[in-house]
Scaffold this motif. Structure first.
Motif, short mmCIF file in Angstrom:
data_model
loop_
_atom_site.label_atom_id
_atom_site.label_comp_id
_atom_site.label_asym_id
_atom_site.label_seq_id
_atom_site.Cartn_x
_atom_site.Cartn_y
_atom_site.Cartn_z
N TYR A 78 -3.56 4.60 -0.84
CA TYR A 78 -3.97 5.53 -1.89
C TYR A 78 -5.05 6.46 -1.37
O TYR A 78 -5.94 6.03 -0.62
N ALA A 79 -4.96 7.71 -1.78
CA ALA A 79 -6.05 8.64 -1.50
C ALA A 79 -7.30 8.17 -2.25
O ALA A 79 -7.20 7.58 -3.33
N ASP A 80 -8.45 8.43 -1.69
CA ASP A 80 -9.70 8.00 -2.32
C ASP A 80 -9.84 8.54 -3.73
O ASP A 80 -10.40 7.88 -4.62
N SER A 81 -9.33 9.73 -3.95
CA SER A 81 -9.50 10.39 -5.25
C SER A 81 -8.73 9.70 -6.38
O SER A 81 -9.03 9.93 -7.55
N VAL A 82 -7.75 8.85 -6.02
CA VAL A 82 -6.95 8.20 -7.07
C VAL A 82 -7.05 6.68 -7.02
O VAL A 82 -6.52 5.99 -7.89
N LYS A 83 -7.73 6.15 -6.02
CA LYS A 83 -7.83 4.70 -5.85
C LYS A 83 -8.44 4.06 -7.09
O LYS A 83 -9.46 4.52 -7.61
N GLY A 84 -7.80 3.00 -7.57
CA GLY A 84 -8.28 2.31 -8.75
C GLY A 84 -7.73 2.88 -10.05
O GLY A 84 -7.87 2.26 -11.12
N ARG A 85 -7.10 4.06 -9.98
CA ARG A 85 -6.54 4.69 -11.19
C ARG A 85 -5.02 4.80 -11.12
O ARG A 85 -4.36 4.73 -12.16
N PHE A 86 -4.48 5.00 -9.95
CA PHE A 86 -3.04 5.17 -9.77
C PHE A 86 -2.45 3.93 -9.08
O PHE A 86 -3.11 3.30 -8.24
N THR A 87 -1.19 3.63 -9.42
CA THR A 87 -0.48 2.52 -8.79
C THR A 87 0.93 2.97 -8.43
O THR A 87 1.66 3.45 -9.29
N ILE A 88 1.30 2.77 -7.16
CA ILE A 88 2.67 3.06 -6.73
C ILE A 88 3.43 1.76 -6.67
O ILE A 88 2.91 0.71 -6.25
N SER A 89 4.69 1.80 -7.11
CA SER A 89 5.53 0.60 -7.08
C SER A 89 6.98 1.01 -6.90
O SER A 89 7.32 2.18 -7.03
N ILE A 116 14.80 2.46 2.59
CA ILE A 116 13.95 3.59 2.98
C ILE A 116 12.65 3.06 3.55
O ILE A 116 11.97 2.25 2.93
N TYR A 117 12.30 3.57 4.73
CA TYR A 117 11.13 3.07 5.46
C TYR A 117 9.82 3.31 4.70
O TYR A 117 9.01 2.41 4.56
N LEU A 118 9.64 4.50 4.20
CA LEU A 118 8.37 4.86 3.56
C LEU A 118 8.65 5.82 2.41
O LEU A 118 9.37 6.80 2.59
N MET A 119 8.08 5.52 1.25
CA MET A 119 8.17 6.46 0.13
C MET A 119 6.77 6.79 -0.36
O MET A 119 5.86 5.97 -0.23
N GLY A 120 6.64 7.99 -0.88
CA GLY A 120 5.30 8.40 -1.28
C GLY A 120 5.31 9.42 -2.39
O GLY A 120 6.36 9.93 -2.79
N TRP A 121 4.12 9.68 -2.87
CA TRP A 121 3.87 10.73 -3.85
C TRP A 121 2.80 11.66 -3.28
O TRP A 121 1.80 11.20 -2.71
N HIS A 122 3.05 12.96 -3.43
CA HIS A 122 2.11 13.98 -3.02
C HIS A 122 1.88 14.90 -4.22
O HIS A 122 2.65 14.85 -5.19
N LEU A 166 8.20 -2.96 3.91
CA LEU A 166 8.09 -4.19 4.67
C LEU A 166 7.94 -5.32 3.67
O LEU A 166 7.75 -5.09 2.49
N SER A 167 8.00 -6.54 4.15
CA SER A 167 7.89 -7.66 3.23
C SER A 167 6.60 -7.62 2.43
O SER A 167 6.53 -8.07 1.29
N SER A 168 5.55 -7.04 3.02
CA SER A 168 4.27 -6.97 2.31
C SER A 168 4.21 -5.79 1.35
O SER A 168 3.33 -5.74 0.51
N GLU A 169 5.15 -4.84 1.50
CA GLU A 169 5.13 -3.61 0.69
C GLU A 169 3.72 -3.01 0.67
O GLU A 169 3.15 -2.76 -0.38
N ARG A 170 3.19 -2.79 1.85
CA ARG A 170 1.84 -2.26 1.98
C ARG A 170 1.73 -0.89 1.31
O ARG A 170 2.62 -0.04 1.45
N THR A 171 0.64 -0.68 0.58
CA THR A 171 0.43 0.58 -0.12
C THR A 171 -0.82 1.28 0.42
O THR A 171 -1.72 0.66 0.99
#
Length: 119
Positions: free
Chosen positions: A61-72, A31-37, A54-59
């Motif tokens: 985050y919305a500013d409101s959750v940055k530093g608190r949420f982690t997608i994997s 799957i090209y892109l997965m996300g949470w809304h 991609l090999s880097s698995e670039r992530t």
């Protein structure tokens, strides 16, 4: 067609943690892109986080959750996770998993899981 099934929502106190899971009916490695809304009552659906296949698995985050949420992603389990820490009442919403199989293709959605942050 891609089926997505979310789980892991619930009621948690402010400052608490939850881990949401999204199981896909196909290999998530393909799957090209997965996300949470999320969508709070009376508000529009907003993007929370994405992970690019991609090999880097670039992530992202919305500013409101940055530093608190982690997608994997766990390719062996066809599952994408959203680890949520330091939860706030304003994080209360229905959380939806999404998948874009290929660039320019349709977005698939799960049925959503409710997260309520309240004391």
């Amino acid at each position: 067609q891609v089926q997505l099934v979310e789980s892991g929502g619930g009621l948690v106190q402010p400052g608490g943690s939850l881990r949401l899971s999204c199981v896909a009916s196909i290999r998530v490695s393909g799957i090209y892109l997965m996300g949470w809304h999320r969508q709070a009552p009376g508000k529009q659906r907003e993007l929370v986080a994405t992970i690019l296949n991609l090999s880097s698995e670039r992530t992202y985050y919305a500013d409101s959750v940055k530093g608190r949420f982690t997608i994997s992603r766990d390719n062996a389990k066809n599952t994408v996770y959203l680890e949520m820490n330091s939860l706030k009442p304003e994080d209360t919403a229905v959380y939806y998993c999404s998948a874009v199989v290929g660039l320019g293709q349709a977005t698939y959605w799960g049925q959503g899981t409710q997260v309520t942050v309240s004391s």
